[in-house]
Design a protein around this motif. Sequence first.
Motif, mmCIF file in Angstrom:
data_model
loop_
_atom_site.group_PDB
_atom_site.id
_atom_site.type_symbol
_atom_site.label_atom_id
_atom_site.label_comp_id
_atom_site.label_asym_id
_atom_site.label_seq_id
_atom_site.Cartn_x
_atom_site.Cartn_y
_atom_site.Cartn_z
ATOM 1 N N TYR A 44 0.795 -1.232 0.000
ATOM 2 C CA TYR A 44 0.000 0.000 0.000
ATOM 3 C C TYR A 44 0.828 1.283 0.000
ATOM 4 C CZ TYR A 44 -3.664 -3.363 0.895
ATOM 5 O OH TYR A 44 -4.515 -4.415 0.789
ATOM 6 N N LYS B 71 -7.718 5.381 -1.389
ATOM 7 C CA LYS B 71 -8.211 4.044 -1.071
ATOM 8 C C LYS B 71 -9.680 3.891 -1.485
ATOM 9 C CE LYS B 71 -8.643 -0.034 0.733
ATOM 10 N NZ LYS B 71 -8.069 -1.189 0.047
ATOM 11 N N GLN B 72 -10.505 4.879 -1.147
ATOM 12 C CA GLN B 72 -11.941 4.771 -1.405
ATOM 13 C C GLN B 72 -12.262 4.617 -2.893
ATOM 14 O OE1 GLN B 72 -14.784 8.165 -1.109
ATOM 15 N NE2 GLN B 72 -15.492 7.077 0.697
ATOM 16 N N LEU C 66 -5.537 2.431 -4.412
ATOM 17 C CA LEU C 66 -4.386 2.121 -3.562
ATOM 18 C C LEU C 66 -3.909 0.699 -3.866
ATOM 19 C CD1 LEU C 66 -2.611 3.264 -1.329
ATOM 20 C CD2 LEU C 66 -4.169 2.282 0.340
ATOM 21 N N HIS D 66 -7.567 2.649 5.365
ATOM 22 C CA HIS D 66 -8.359 1.539 4.817
ATOM 23 C C HIS D 66 -9.794 1.523 5.320
ATOM 24 C CE1 HIS D 66 -4.873 -0.514 2.947
ATOM 25 N NE2 HIS D 66 -4.224 0.133 3.884
ATOM 26 N N THR E 64 -10.483 -3.712 -4.395
ATOM 27 C CA THR E 64 -11.447 -2.668 -4.051
ATOM 28 C C THR E 64 -12.046 -2.087 -5.323
ATOM 29 O OG1 THR E 64 -10.306 -2.145 -1.990
ATOM 30 C CG2 THR E 64 -11.716 -0.431 -2.913
ATOM 31 N N ASN F 227 -12.678 -2.855 4.972
ATOM 32 C CA ASN F 227 -11.338 -2.489 4.532
ATOM 33 C C ASN F 227 -11.300 -1.719 3.230
ATOM 34 O OD1 ASN F 227 -10.982 -5.232 6.189
ATOM 35 N ND2 ASN F 227 -9.184 -3.930 6.414
ATOM 36 N N GLU F 228 -12.394 -1.050 2.901
ATOM 37 C CA GLU F 228 -12.383 -0.339 1.626
ATOM 38 C C GLU F 228 -12.826 1.113 1.781
ATOM 39 O OE1 GLU F 228 -14.296 -2.827 -1.340
ATOM 40 O OE2 GLU F 228 -12.865 -4.454 -0.981
ATOM 41 N N THR F 229 -12.674 1.658 2.979
ATOM 42 C CA THR F 229 -12.923 3.087 3.220
ATOM 43 C C THR F 229 -14.268 3.534 2.659
ATOM 44 O OG1 THR F 229 -10.529 3.294 2.839
ATOM 45 C CG2 THR F 229 -11.708 5.322 3.226
#
Lengths: 343, 343, 343, 343
Positions: free
Chosen positions: A32, A229-230, A234, C130, D63, D91-93
């Motif tokens: 990451y 990330k969203q 990432l 995360h 993700t 874990n994926e915001t």
Amino acid sequence: MKFSFKNDYSEGCHPKILQALLKSNFEQQAGYGEDEYSLQAKKLIKEKINNPDSEIYLVSGGTQANLIVISSVLRPYQCVISAAPGHILNNETGAIEATGHKVLSIETADGKLKPSDIVPVLESHSNIPHQVMPKLVYISNSTELGTIYLAEELEELSDFCRQNGMYLFMDGARLGHGLTAEISDLTLEKVAELTDIFYLGGTKNGALIGEAIVINNPVLQPDFAFNIKQKGALLAKGRLLGIQFTELMKDDLYFDLARHANHQAMKIKNALKERGVEFLADTYTNQIFPVINNDLIKILSEHFEFFVWKKIDESSSAIRLITSWNTADEAVERFIEIIQKEL
Amino acid sequence: MKFSFKNDYSEGCHPKILQALLKSNFEQQAGYGEDEYSLQAKKLIKEKINNPDSEIYLVSGGTQANLIVISSVLRPYQCVISAAPGHILNNETGAIEATGHKVLSIETADGKLKPSDIVPVLESHSNIPHQVMPKLVYISNSTELGTIYLAEELEELSDFCRQNGMYLFMDGARLGHGLTAEISDLTLEKVAELTDIFYLGGTKNGALIGEAIVINNPVLQPDFAFNIKQKGALLAKGRLLGIQFTELMKDDLYFDLARHANHQAMKIKNALKERGVEFLADTYTNQIFPVINNDLIKILSEHFEFFVWKKIDESSSAIRLITSWNTADEAVERFIEIIQKEL
Amino acid sequence: MKFSFKNDYSEGCHPKILQALLKSNFEQQAGYGEDEYSLQAKKLIKEKINNPDSEIYLVSGGTQANLIVISSVLRPYQCVISAAPGHILNNETGAIEATGHKVLSIETADGKLKPSDIVPVLESHSNIPHQVMPKLVYISNSTELGTIYLAEELEELSDFCRQNGMYLFMDGARLGHGLTAEISDLTLEKVAELTDIFYLGGTKNGALIGEAIVINNPVLQPDFAFNIKQKGALLAKGRLLGIQFTELMKDDLYFDLARHANHQAMKIKNALKERGVEFLADTYTNQIFPVINNDLIKILSEHFEFFVWKKIDESSSAIRLITSWNTADEAVERFIEIIQKEL
Amino acid sequence: MKFSFKNDYSEGCHPKILQALLKSNFEQQAGYGEDEYSLQAKKLIKEKINNPDSEIYLVSGGTQANLIVISSVLRPYQCVISAAPGHILNNETGAIEATGHKVLSIETADGKLKPSDIVPVLESHSNIPHQVMPKLVYISNSTELGTIYLAEELEELSDFCRQNGMYLFMDGARLGHGLTAEISDLTLEKVAELTDIFYLGGTKNGALIGEAIVINNPVLQPDFAFNIKQKGALLAKGRLLGIQFTELMKDDLYFDLARHANHQAMKIKNALKERGVEFLADTYTNQIFPVINNDLIKILSEHFEFFVWKKIDESSSAIRLITSWNTADEAVERFIEIIQKEL
């Protein structure tokens, strides 16, 4: 197979990148983006822009970078301003709107924005709260038409944005090409000073994938990683991006590759100009848009791949030629030969 | 206080509505649009459009209706096409984009869309999957410029949409005014036949709040109620909407009110035309945009409220005058007197 | 027809509101909440909360208020925390998620949140970047179970939120009922001090429609109006909301109506308790959830409408009874008579 | 440096992939997934699942795959159901909610979903239109706890979804590990038959990046590419994904790598079981969660990197050990030696 001038991402990547991937392959690295290579790449970029306080994030591609940056910067009721040929307006399947934000389009001849282009947009968006609030100015350098911003132009635009409480974002999918154009007087450091946020494009300049988002304005830095990330950007193996940008930044490979691409395009451009050919825009980067007649287009098509960009009249069209970090002299010379023979 | 020609929602509502609210006030009714009045209003509308299979939903306002309809109809990658003066483009703070969808703008002189306006948009959106897919055509009747669609025009547009796999949506915030314009040859039934979805505006035609969304195309009907609720538009006391539309639909009050508004505007229009005044557009509904000189604007401003719409040159501007279901003869006559005296 | 204890929005509105609508009906007023009545209503609320610097917006309903507030307060990667029975979690068709934000659910016996409930949620959301970032705590007062917050409880929660960099938002759809419960020691002024943002519900307390959003935290005030408009909540005839809240706030009608509703519920509650009936929660507002046997439910159903809320065992269920500003003594007495006869 | 059992993406990629990248590097290939390698990879996958009518898209990460699939499948008011440990939940915001959709969480002991887990969720979401509509069931195989679905379990779940009008989506970030677990009786072909859509994860099984989304249900196929592009997932150099999946699919390298990872984990598991160690769940894939005492954790930490997953009591915790396609015998043996010495 015909040589392609369709784009600058037809080949894989610069061999140094593959060598670095090979060399590091069995090392265990943190995931990451916490790997040593990503940290090293960010350090190199900070040195080049001479701003240790900037924050840098590596992502996979241009549309991804654009949608993350814009949705991160704007509040729900704010919008972005772009020149009409802007990539976010035409070639991203509404990616920006999908994050909730309108993109206002401004017609311009050369794909560049000036303060005087933006003033009327601000004036026509003053009916609070019935209209979106323009808050971010999006520009590309080099632009989608191959044109570039000179230092003075970027300074004026930057000043204007700050005076009007707007942020300035530069899409640098082809930033290397923009900065190494022979007429360019901008530097990477200057770009970092004058923009709030920009990115260095790798995909179109010798990387397999990768754009490096650089956040210069501290107001825009907090929590940016959450957005990465969203939006699914990432990478678990962030090393793939870190290794590439480390190689590109070391010894200025990034700029050498872009300069090569520009140089090859300029050779073709000059050959065409010598024969009196006109262009859609006067460009100095790796995209050129010569207007040629349909017969010549047909002949060229037998030997090369390229896009017919825009019909000009019944007998002629503008074509788009793009050269890359890997365009060989031979292909360029062959192209020029045909031109010289036919024109 | 000065009489206002600024808009058609300055007063409360038609007295019959208030009487109906009073009369029904202490009845217990089911919530969320299941009340007897909402059912009655829907029944009346279905009769008027002669389509028992349509589905009808009552919501509070125009922006709300637009965003619910559009976000319900489109898939994430699809977009809507609108004439440049469209309400969704200019006066809804990016409400459509906030639901994830791009709105493509088409310049037109009169605020109306023709198939020939749309063809180039479709042609320039053929680079699959790099561009949004145009899927819905949004029109207003009457338009934001006061112009209207004739039956033949709407038929051509409807045919074009069906042939091209697109839906047609009519914003009817001022549909009453559009249908009762003296030159109109459209009926409510015809509108329902030719559109996939439209709404009957109450707010600008004598209601306190309320727009009646009518879904004619069965493909667009399933699960629509979920969108109403999700967007915060499902009133607990749905009776407030049901009572209003029952009153407006009974005895064609809706059309009488709109006809009155149009009539008052036409009286002013004719008085101005007699004195040689030009208009931004040739309209037959309750919005007129005469071009008058600044001195006259100043004099009128002392007696009336209205918007100065657009600067024409140094000495003159177009103003916007809107009449309503409640504009009294007296106000109109006073306005005409001043014109006749000053011109 | 059977009298309904199903909810507190079965009737129209308090007669004073209808009288005020009648009286003002033909006045011309500015649109979009700039009318004199909206300004007056906001002035009255500011006086009652003793905070001239708060900002107030009037919207139509609770789901609408919730989605506007939450989407306005949060950045894209931030989420809201709610007790499991929270309206936003269960009864709004995913309205909050539709604006892009996760709602984290916390199981609680009484529908209220304490700091100790929230601590583990914060601890389990520490894997940056995360996971979503908890940023807003959503509470209802009275809650969806009819329970209320005491002053000390709200103070503790408010302190906790501030210490943890989170905002506190109170859904006040039934705030009048919460504050006038006999055991309540909270005041409207105290609520305004302890929350960052809250709303005063009108729909469930004698208005036709309407919730008054009050923004106490200056950080959350700028540009809020844009969100109102973008979500389709800005009524052209804002007077409809202004007139209602002016009437409700004048002479404390708002609190009198809520107190009446609570009082009627307490009469039924006491009658049931006298006969040994148990309740799902010990409530002092206009919602009660007695657990009674199926035979009695059947008998009551012949005379009244109400919801069977939750099956307790084979022979008994909890029912939900809601009284309102308009519940007459007669209905309550008739209900009590049946109970006294049957139990 | 300490050997890491933290995850299965610590190294680069399988050497065959790097060799293929090297070999193809200077070929010019079409962009955006139209390259020969992507076409070849898709062909190989279709053969393996024995479904020439499936549609396949290659994207970068898990993700990203999850958010594209879910936002593509669902209408705005529909939601997804997941077991509580689901990656999309934790874990994926909030990536799924950011596309507008709620994720309903179901507590399960082993991270797997059964029809009987889902029935109560459907029953508690029947208040139309006040609640989201469950439409998609999300499962992982292997799960986030390392457990797997047996053929019968997947068949039952698949039947249940079809009977209830819901789609079944399998997150296959570790599908290779799931299918090659010694107790697994599922095949890739069976997975394709029983799910509407699933993906084959590359990132955690020897690729640099890459997940292959396979759409089996024709209803979900049209226009999927638009979503890929809109979410920023369409790589200009799609060859990077195509080359990797071609190598992984050729000669079943994909399954060999996963089998190796599982095998290494099982060796550790068996050594621990022999010494009487308990596990959080009984797993047969490359993730194991032994419960060991804090002293042993400390000793192991001096030689290896791993996550302490969950505190069990004052003296012991569960740790998470993950093996990969590249975990060498030596590391496993060293780990076992320490265990055998200390326990």
